[in-house]
Design an enzyme around this catalytic site. Structure first.
Site, PDB file in Angstrom:
ATOM      1  N   ASP A 228     -44.205  35.983  10.592  1.00  0.00           N
ATOM      2  CA  ASP A 228     -44.483  37.208  11.385  1.00  0.00           C
ATOM      3  C   ASP A 228     -44.714  37.219  12.408  1.00  0.00           C
ATOM      4  OD1 ASP A 228     -44.008  40.315  10.785  1.00  0.00           O
ATOM      5  OD2 ASP A 228     -42.507  39.343   8.907  1.00  0.00           O
ATOM      6  N   ASN A 229     -44.226  38.390  13.472  1.00  0.00           N
ATOM      7  CA  ASN A 229     -45.607  39.511  14.397  1.00  0.00           C
ATOM      8  C   ASN A 229     -45.790  41.134  13.390  1.00  0.00           C
ATOM      9  OD1 ASN A 229     -42.711  40.475  14.175  1.00  0.00           O
ATOM     10  ND2 ASN A 229     -42.531  40.932  16.717  1.00  0.00           N
TER      11      ASN A 229
ATOM     12  N   VAL B  89     -40.593  35.718  17.017  1.00  0.00           N
ATOM     13  CA  VAL B  89     -39.408  34.370  16.946  1.00  0.00           C
ATOM     14  C   VAL B  89     -38.213  34.922  18.072  1.00  0.00           C
ATOM     15  CG1 VAL B  89     -39.132  33.995  14.612  1.00  0.00           C
ATOM     16  CG2 VAL B  89     -37.840  35.875  15.526  1.00  0.00           C
TER      17      VAL B  89
ATOM     18  N   LYS C 271     -33.069  41.863  20.888  1.00  0.00           N
ATOM     19  CA  LYS C 271     -33.557  40.577  20.832  1.00  0.00           C
ATOM     20  C   LYS C 271     -34.076  39.097  19.314  1.00  0.00           C
ATOM     21  CE  LYS C 271     -36.385  41.238  24.620  1.00  0.00           C
ATOM     22  NZ  LYS C 271     -37.290  41.590  25.434  1.00  0.00           N
TER      23      LYS C 271
ATOM     24  N   ASN D 201     -33.012  30.526  18.257  1.00  0.00           N
ATOM     25  CA  ASN D 201     -34.900  30.375  18.814  1.00  0.00           C
ATOM     26  C   ASN D 201     -34.628  28.887  17.159  1.00  0.00           C
ATOM     27  OD1 ASN D 201     -34.983  30.283  21.069  1.00  0.00           O
ATOM     28  ND2 ASN D 201     -36.503  31.900  20.416  1.00  0.00           N
TER      29      ASN D 201
ATOM     30  N   GLY E 212     -31.935  26.694  16.722  1.00  0.00           N
ATOM     31  CA  GLY E 212     -32.577  24.963  17.940  1.00  0.00           C
ATOM     32  C   GLY E 212     -33.605  24.794  16.863  1.00  0.00           C
TER      33      GLY E 212
ATOM     34  N   TYR F 141     -28.338  47.396  15.321  1.00  0.00           N
ATOM     35  CA  TYR F 141     -28.372  46.462  14.158  1.00  0.00           C
ATOM     36  C   TYR F 141     -27.260  45.557  14.380  1.00  0.00           C
ATOM     37  CZ  TYR F 141     -29.857  45.464   9.675  1.00  0.00           C
ATOM     38  OH  TYR F 141     -30.273  45.136   8.366  1.00  0.00           O
TER      39      TYR F 141
ATOM     40  N   LYS G 106     -26.156  41.579  14.267  1.00  0.00           N
ATOM     41  CA  LYS G 106     -25.941  41.009  13.335  1.00  0.00           C
ATOM     42  C   LYS G 106     -25.376  40.184  13.451  1.00  0.00           C
ATOM     43  CE  LYS G 106     -29.947  41.781  10.957  1.00  0.00           C
ATOM     44  NZ  LYS G 106     -30.221  40.252  10.589  1.00  0.00           N
TER      45      LYS G 106
ATOM     46  N   TYR H 122     -23.010  27.010  16.094  1.00  0.00           N
ATOM     47  CA  TYR H 122     -23.640  25.271  15.779  1.00  0.00           C
ATOM     48  C   TYR H 122     -22.969  24.770  14.559  1.00  0.00           C
ATOM     49  CZ  TYR H 122     -27.750  27.199  19.072  1.00  0.00           C
ATOM     50  OH  TYR H 122     -28.207  26.737  20.479  1.00  0.00           O
TER      51      TYR H 122
END
Length: 315
Positions: A31-32, A57, A91, A99, A102, A145, A149, A159
């Site tokens: 978490d940031n 992230v 973002k 990310n 990945g 938002y 999503k 993926y």
């Protein structure tokens, strides 16, 4: 088993950390603190199976050792937050999703995306099933938002189809309970805070718009089953409470539970506020054997007890 949970200091993320630790997992939380709070996970520091990484992230993610599950729950989730941080919101559900996918690809891990009922937009189908594609304004104020999503969902399926990753998508409807931020702008913490302070309760519009509210304990159970059940690769699930309630009735219930002297204050409607929102959870009942157990009045009563304690400490 090891699980990586992004948004670990957020409302849902912190409860998921608790649940996976309870089930014996090793939990790596990321978490940031943009909208998450350190106090949500303070009780976990020092736990032998919990590791926390203060990190965004939206940057490349490296985790040493094996990873069995990745839960991508990082994202501002309330209108106040994602309108205050529109670019970061996009973002975290574009770069952040790439990310974390990945990471899942590298580690051959199962991947759970926290999507939202907002992807249905101004729904023309009610209640909303997973097969409904939605009706949204791609350039409106809320688009940062729900379009983020929707993009995340498309990435997950890309993926899954190209790399064979076991992805599962949770379309989460309104959830409430302990650890919500009092000022996050969502309707239940706003109404409860105002009622406990005996201040006017603000309703945008005439209050006839409906929502369905799922208590956090029930939501965590649904997400845990989605993450751990076998044979759900590439599946999308609505998770929410199908008990529909108008915003005016919600305010009335909160006034009764809190015994507040607050009055209701009607304000102009919010732009693009959907008139009805309620999940069709037939699929979750059938495949996850899940449905909410805590009714709205009981969940509100539990949340009020927690919030009274928080407000007492603050003031």
């Amino acid at each position: 088993m090891r699980v990586v949970i992004t948004g670990a200091a957020g409302f849902l993320g912190s409860h998921l950390c608790d649940r996976f630790l309870k089930e014996g997992f090793e939990v790596i939380g990321i978490d940031n603190f943009l909208t998450g709070r350190p106090e949500n996970i303070a009780h976990l520091f020092g736990h032998p199976r919990f590791k926390f990484i203060h990190y965004s992230v939206t940057n490349y993610i490296y985790i040493d050792g094996p990873v069995d599950l990745v839960l991508h729950f990082a994202c501002p989730a309330s209108p106040v937050d994602y309108m205050r941080h529109p670019i970061h919101t996009m973002k975290v559900d574009s770069l952040g999703t790439i990310n974390t996918l990945g990471l899942a690809k590298l580690k051959k891990a199962r991947y759970i995306l926290a999507s939202t009922s907002e992807i249905y937009g101004h729904a023309h189908v009610h209640p909303q099933p997973e097969t409904y594609w939605g009706y949204v304004n791609p350039i409106g104020p809320r688009s940062v938002y729900y379009e983020a999503k929707r993009f995340s969902e498309a990435l997950c399926m890309a993926y899954h189809r190209e790399h064979g990753i076991d992805v599962r998508i949770a379309r989460i409807f309104n959830t409430y309970g302990e650890r919500m931020r009092l000022n996050d702008g969502r309707v239940i913490p706003t109404f409860l805070t105002k009622a406990l302070r005996n201040e006017p309760i603000p309703i945008h519009g005439d209050g006839s718009q409906t929502r369905s509210f799922c208590y956090v304990e029930d939501m965590v159970e649904g997400i845990y089953r989605l993450a751990t059940y076998e044979g759900l690769q590439g599946e999308v699930f609505n998770l929410g409470n199908p008990q529909e309630v108008s915003i005016k009735d919600l305010a009335d219930n909160i006034l009764k539970i809190t015994k507040s002297s607050s009055t209701v204050m009607f304000l102009p409607p919010r732009e693009e506020d959907p008139p009805r929102r309620c999940p069709d959870i037939t699929k979750a009942k059938k495949l996850l054997h899940w449905e909410p157990k805590v009714d709205l009045l009981e969940g509100l009563a539990r949340t009020v007890r927690w919030m009274r304690d928080i407000l007492t400490k603050l003031y």
